[in-house]
Motif scaffolding. Structure first.
Motif, PDB file in Angstrom:
ATOM      1  N   LEU A 188      26.486  53.005  46.193  1.00 34.96           N
ATOM      2  CA  LEU A 188      26.017  54.302  45.687  1.00 34.96           C
ATOM      3  C   LEU A 188      25.525  54.215  44.241  1.00 34.96           C
ATOM      4  N   GLN A 213      31.692  49.957  48.349  1.00 32.48           N
ATOM      5  CA  GLN A 213      31.088  51.247  48.682  1.00 32.48           C
ATOM      6  C   GLN A 213      30.691  52.030  47.425  1.00 32.48           C
ATOM      7  N   GLN A 223      32.252  57.591  50.536  1.00 31.62           N
ATOM      8  CA  GLN A 223      31.004  57.689  49.778  1.00 31.62           C
ATOM      9  C   GLN A 223      30.512  59.123  49.675  1.00 31.62           C
TER      10      GLN A 223
END
Length: 335
Positions: free
Chosen positions: A77, A73, A42
């Motif tokens: 974000l 992941q 990330q």
């Protein structure tokens, strides 16, 4: 020459065996939160997202078995990417070729930035600027790698000898040396090889076809236009690193020295070195320099010891001298 759009490519290969027992085949190093609340993957995504605001695209190359982790992941974000999934790992050569083939089909002059998913680079803005500087040179047909100024004579990295100062052609790539050789290489001004490569899709296709044609021919027809699993042709690609397949042979290699903090977090000593404090809070008495990682609800206590890594997982515990952290891989190989 007009600059093309940017296509950062995050490679999610590598087992991270030196980071056992946290790093496992089902959740390897890139997907672990080793330096904060975000995983290394990330953080790699966050570093490069601003580079695609000009109409480029983020690419991720990873294993089919890790597709749920990658999707989860990225979603956390709010990031979008084209994901190419390997049916099995074939080292970095075929992975780079697959990404280059995808970009070349969309944008022959696109600037492909091959980047690791598991490095520690706290100066995100400085790193982006270095990538753009490298990409400007790549527009002229170069393949630019990023070299890191060594902080100690390490045998964990390959080294690069440049022909000059600043951005310059590569004179030699040196395989991982022993500590004595590493000290000599540092005295000669050599750089650590960070494993990042920047070139246009057009250049990558030409150089891979010239130096490793079997890789390109196996991979080119296996790349799905919309992302997803790579086709069976990928399995016939030779298992070679991009360094060995292309970079050590091409006449187009250049290196840009990085003047910012960098670590590949290859073992627990490297994680301890970049972490604030001593990892997970623990009870300590007459202890110094110990680094602890444990899940919530687990209490770790140290007494009268120093320089230890204590890594606790639900089904395994590692206790090792931090100075022996590089040997964890040997321990796992024997198990």
């Amino acid at each position: 020459m007009t600059s093309g759009r940017n296509y950062p490519v995050i490679l999610c290969g590598g087992a991270g065996t030196r980071l056992w027992p946290a790093s496992r085949p089902d959740r390897p190093k890139p997907f672990l939160d080793l330096t904060g609340s975000l995983s290394l993957f990330q953080l790699a995504v966050r570093r490069v997202l601003p580079l695609v605001e000009d109409g480029g695209r983020l690419l991720v190359v990873g294993g089919e078995g890790h597709a749920p982790l990658i999707a989860e992941q990225l979603a956390a974000l709010g990031a979008e990417a084209t994901v190419l999934l390997e049916p099995e790992g074939r080292d970095s050569g075929p992975a780079v070729a697959a990404a280059a083939a995808w970009v070349e089909a969309q944008d022959r002059d696109g600037r492909v930035m091959i980047l690791a998913s598991d490095h520690h680079i706290p100066d995100e803005a400085g790193y982006r600027q270095a990538l753009l500087t490298a990409a400007d040179a790549a527009d002229d047909g170069r393949i630019v790698t990023l070299g890191v100024a060594p902080t100690q004579p390490s045998s964990a990295y390959g080294y690069i000898r440049a022909e000059g100062q600043g951005l310059s052609p590569v004179a030699t790539f040196i395989e991982k040396p022993d500590t004595v050789q590493a000290q000599q290489l540092i005295m000669e001004g050599c750089l650590w090889n960070s494993g990042a490569f920047i070139a246009t899709a057009r250049t990558l296709k030409a150089e891979i076809l010239d130096h490793a044609p079997d890789i390109w021919r196996a991979v080119e027809g296996a790349v799905p236009a919309e992302g997803g699993p790579l086709g069976d042709g990928f399995l016939s690609a030779p298992r070679l690193s991009f360094d060995y397949a292309v970079m050590e042979k091409t006449a187009q290699a250049s290196v840009l020295p990085l003047s910012l903090a960098w670590s590949d977090l290859g073992a627990w000593d490297a994680v301890a070195a970049v972490s604030q404090g001593e990892g997970t809070p623990h009870l300590a008495h007459d202890s110094a320099g110990c680094w602890v990682r444990a899940p919530d609800g687990v209490t770790v206590a140290t007494l009268g010891v120093s320089g230890l890594a204590v890594i606790v997982e639900p089904d395994a515990v590692l206790v090792c001298d931090l100075s022996r952290a590089q040997d964890v891989k040997r321990l796992i190989q024997r198990s």
